[in-house]
Design an enzyme around this catalytic site. Structure first.
Site, PDB file in Angstrom:
ATOM      1  N   LYS A  99       0.836  -1.228   0.024  1.00 36.31           N
ATOM      2  CA  LYS A  99       0.121  -0.027   0.006  1.00 36.31           C
ATOM      3  C   LYS A  99       0.981   1.374  -0.112  1.00 36.31           C
ATOM      4  CE  LYS A  99      -2.752  -2.743  -0.305  1.00 36.31           C
ATOM      5  NZ  LYS A  99      -3.030  -2.886  -1.956  1.00 36.31           N
ATOM      6  N   THR A 102       3.035   0.456  -4.882  1.00 40.88           N
ATOM      7  CA  THR A 102       3.845  -0.598  -5.526  1.00 40.88           C
ATOM      8  C   THR A 102       2.884  -0.553  -7.106  1.00 40.88           C
ATOM      9  OG1 THR A 102       3.228  -1.611  -3.462  1.00 40.88           O
ATOM     10  CG2 THR A 102       4.258  -3.024  -5.275  1.00 40.88           C
ATOM     11  N   THR A 103       1.867  -0.521  -7.141  1.00 46.11           N
ATOM     12  CA  THR A 103       1.132  -0.561  -8.315  1.00 46.11           C
ATOM     13  C   THR A 103       1.567   0.434  -9.501  1.00 46.11           C
ATOM     14  OG1 THR A 103      -0.860  -1.556  -7.350  1.00 46.11           O
ATOM     15  CG2 THR A 103      -1.097  -1.068  -9.536  1.00 46.11           C
ATOM     16  N   HIS A 161       7.619  -7.472  -1.662  1.00 43.91           N
ATOM     17  CA  HIS A 161       7.332  -7.006  -0.540  1.00 43.91           C
ATOM     18  C   HIS A 161       8.343  -7.329   0.546  1.00 43.91           C
ATOM     19  CE1 HIS A 161       3.825  -4.626  -1.942  1.00 43.91           C
ATOM     20  NE2 HIS A 161       3.065  -5.830  -1.942  1.00 43.91           N
ATOM     21  N   SER A 191      -5.303   2.949   3.720  1.00 49.27           N
ATOM     22  CA  SER A 191      -5.425   1.955   2.475  1.00 49.27           C
ATOM     23  C   SER A 191      -5.366   0.570   2.721  1.00 49.27           C
ATOM     24  CB  SER A 191      -3.933   2.547   1.579  1.00 49.27           C
ATOM     25  OG  SER A 191      -4.073   2.006   0.316  1.00 49.27           O
TER      26      SER A 191
HETATM   27  P1  PAP Z   1       0.005  -3.208  -3.060  1.00 50.15           P
HETATM   28  O1  PAP Z   1       1.361  -3.276  -2.242  1.00 50.15           O
HETATM   29  O2  PAP Z   1      -0.980  -4.192  -2.605  1.00 50.15           O
HETATM   30  O3  PAP Z   1       0.350  -3.555  -4.499  1.00 50.15           O
HETATM   31  P2  PAP Z   1       0.115  -0.485  -3.487  1.00 50.15           P
HETATM   32  O4  PAP Z   1      -0.003  -0.330  -5.089  1.00 50.15           O
HETATM   33  O5  PAP Z   1       1.404  -0.219  -2.956  1.00 50.15           O
HETATM   34  O6  PAP Z   1      -0.816  -1.804  -3.339  1.00 50.15           O
HETATM   35  O7  PAP Z   1      -1.039   0.498  -2.827  1.00 50.15           O
HETATM   36  C1  PAP Z   1      -2.276   0.763  -3.521  1.00 50.15           C
HETATM   37  C2  PAP Z   1      -2.493   2.248  -3.194  1.00 50.15           C
HETATM   38  O8  PAP Z   1      -1.806   3.089  -4.428  1.00 50.15           O
HETATM   39  C3  PAP Z   1      -4.114   2.727  -3.222  1.00 50.15           C
HETATM   40  O9  PAP Z   1      -3.976   4.024  -2.514  1.00 50.15           O
HETATM   41  P3  PAP Z   1      -5.204   4.634  -1.591  1.00 50.15           P
HETATM   42  O10 PAP Z   1      -5.800   3.034  -1.089  1.00 50.15           O
HETATM   43  O11 PAP Z   1      -4.968   5.572  -0.764  1.00 50.15           O
HETATM   44  O12 PAP Z   1      -6.085   4.961  -2.567  1.00 50.15           O
HETATM   45  C4  PAP Z   1      -4.258   3.155  -4.483  1.00 50.15           C
HETATM   46  O13 PAP Z   1      -5.360   3.986  -4.770  1.00 50.15           O
HETATM   47  C5  PAP Z   1      -2.807   3.839  -4.976  1.00 50.15           C
HETATM   48  N1  PAP Z   1      -2.458   3.913  -6.517  1.00 50.15           N
HETATM   49  C6  PAP Z   1      -2.689   2.960  -7.262  1.00 50.15           C
HETATM   50  N2  PAP Z   1      -2.266   3.199  -8.667  1.00 50.15           N
HETATM   51  C7  PAP Z   1      -1.888   4.655  -8.372  1.00 50.15           C
HETATM   52  C8  PAP Z   1      -1.313   5.508  -9.245  1.00 50.15           C
HETATM   53  N3  PAP Z   1      -1.257   5.307 -10.688  1.00 50.15           N
HETATM   54  N4  PAP Z   1      -1.267   6.921  -8.880  1.00 50.15           N
HETATM   55  C9  PAP Z   1      -1.223   7.171  -7.537  1.00 50.15           C
HETATM   56  N5  PAP Z   1      -1.773   6.344  -6.602  1.00 50.15           N
HETATM   57  C10 PAP Z   1      -1.971   4.906  -7.053  1.00 50.15           C
END
Ligand code: PAP
Length: 351
Positions: A99, A102-103, A161, A191
């Site tokens: 969170k 990463t994505t 991770h 998140s």
């Molecule tokens: P993961 O570690 O499970 O892959 P990760 O991608 O690190 O998750 O975190 C998801 C967060 O990144 C979400 O945040 P939020 O809950 O505060 O909204 C998600 O919305 C955000 N996120 C995903 N893609 C993007 C992007 N392109 N730009 C900015 N924030 C993003």
């Protein structure tokens, strides 16, 4: 580059998929059996989703198969990755606490490293994979079932991770480049909590924020303690700045142009003067924007490779800095701020 496997709708393919599923379960059961004795000696605590987490090398992990018979990110998967994964010196790893962005980081680095490969670049008529599939399908996590089942997925760009001190030995010894992304702990916690509520078993009650707050702040969360995860990579980036790049989510939001250029240079794909002058950096940032990726990963897409139960859309919620103030009490904010101040003292980590 790794794309989702193509599924053909013929009886032969259906049997093959079943067989693949059977093979996956057998392989994962073998891994769980292999580490059974080791796991049984680990300290154990109750955790977020009515399950237990196990403390291994200073961090907490859930056990394999506790949820929908999936072993990705489990303590056994970490152990198997440590024992079996062999990095090449040219590999690039994207590391993060869940969170933290990463994505987004996966999308950016994948787009940077493959930017000459796709017809019509990043336009909507392009064949660029990020316009149709998840960044998680473009950049695999090494501690997942897909990877453990098929290490041939290794394609030069991978994610993890796993905390720095628990990385498979070859990642550090072969001098691979690692990009770490960190994020404000309050936004990470909120998140994470939203995410857990989305992926929880339908039958279980929703997870209350106040119930998991204490666990998170005392360090007991999957791949936690959160702060220790960040500190491990921060120290590595100070000791080996040419091999470990430390980025933060907030800075990426504030000055994406500068951060993306820094990132491209670090992974060995710097933008040329011409690319900069013709707006290529901005185009790439736009392709990887929250809005664009969210649109490309709308409901009803198959789950991503991290799990057989996750929908791609779970990875896109708000994508904002500071949204946690809408969920945390003043006291919770104070507690997290105090822990952060104390833990990050002298490490120059800002948000
Ligand atoms: P993961 O570690 O499970 O892959 P990760 O991608 O690190 O998750 O975190 C998801 C967060 O990144 C979400 O945040 P939020 O809950 O505060 O909204 C998600 O919305 C955000 N996120 C995903 N893609 C993007 C992007 N392109 N730009 C900015 N924030 C993003």
């Amino acid at each position: 580059m790794m794309l989702s496997p193509v599924v053909f709708h013929s009886p032969v393919a259906i049997i093959t998929k079943d067989e693949e599923e059977k093979a996956r379960k057998i392989k994962m059961s073998e891994i769980i059996e292999r580490y059974k004795d080791k796991v049984s000696t680990l300290p154990k605590q109750e955790s977020w989703m009515n399950n237990h987490v196990y403390k291994y090398q200073g961090f907490w992990y859930h056990q394999g198969f506790w949820y929908h018979s999936n072993a990705s990110f489990s303590v056994e998967a970490i152990m198997a990755t440590q024992d079996d994964f062999k990095a090449k010196p040219t590999d690039v790893f994207l590391a993060s606490h869940p969170k933290s962005g990463t994505t987004w980081l996966k999308a950016l680095v994948f787009a940077i490293m493959t930017r000459t490969k796709f017809k019509s670049g990043f336009s909507s008529s392009s064949t660029h994979p990020l316009l149709t599939i998840s960044p998680h399908d473009c950049v695999p996590f090494i501690e997942t079932e897909s990877f453990l089942n098929n290490p041939a997925y290794a394609n030069g760009l991978m994610a993890t991770h796993i905390p720095y001190n628990s990385l498979p030995e070859s990642i550090v010894s072969s001098n691979c480049r690692i990009v770490y992304i960190c994020r404000n702990p309050k936004d990470v916690f909120v998140s994470y909590w939203h995410f857990m509520n989305k992926v929880r078993d339908n039958a279980s009650a929703s997870i209350k924020l106040k119930d998991v707050f204490e666990m998170f702040s005392s360090g007991i969360s999957p791949v936690g303690p959160f702060w220790d995860h960040v500190i491990g990579y921060r120290k590595a980036s100070l000791e080996r700045p040419d091999k470990v790049l430390f980025l933060n989510y907030e800075e990426l939001q504030k000055d994406a142009n500068n951060e993306v250029k820094k990132l491209a240079k670090f992974v060995g794909y710097p933008f040329t003067e011409e690319e900069e002058a013709t707006g290529r950096v901005e185009e790439l940032i736009n392709l990887c924007s929250f809005e664009k990726l969210k649109e490309a990963n709308k409901a009803n897409k198959d789950g991503d490779e991290t799990s057989n139960v996750l929908s791609n859309e779970f990875f896109f919620r708000k994508g904002k800095v500071g949204d946690s103030v809408n969920y945390l009490t003043t006291e919770m904010i104070q507690i997290l701020d105090e822990i952060t101040k104390e833990k990050y003292d002298g490490l120059d980590i800002s948000f």
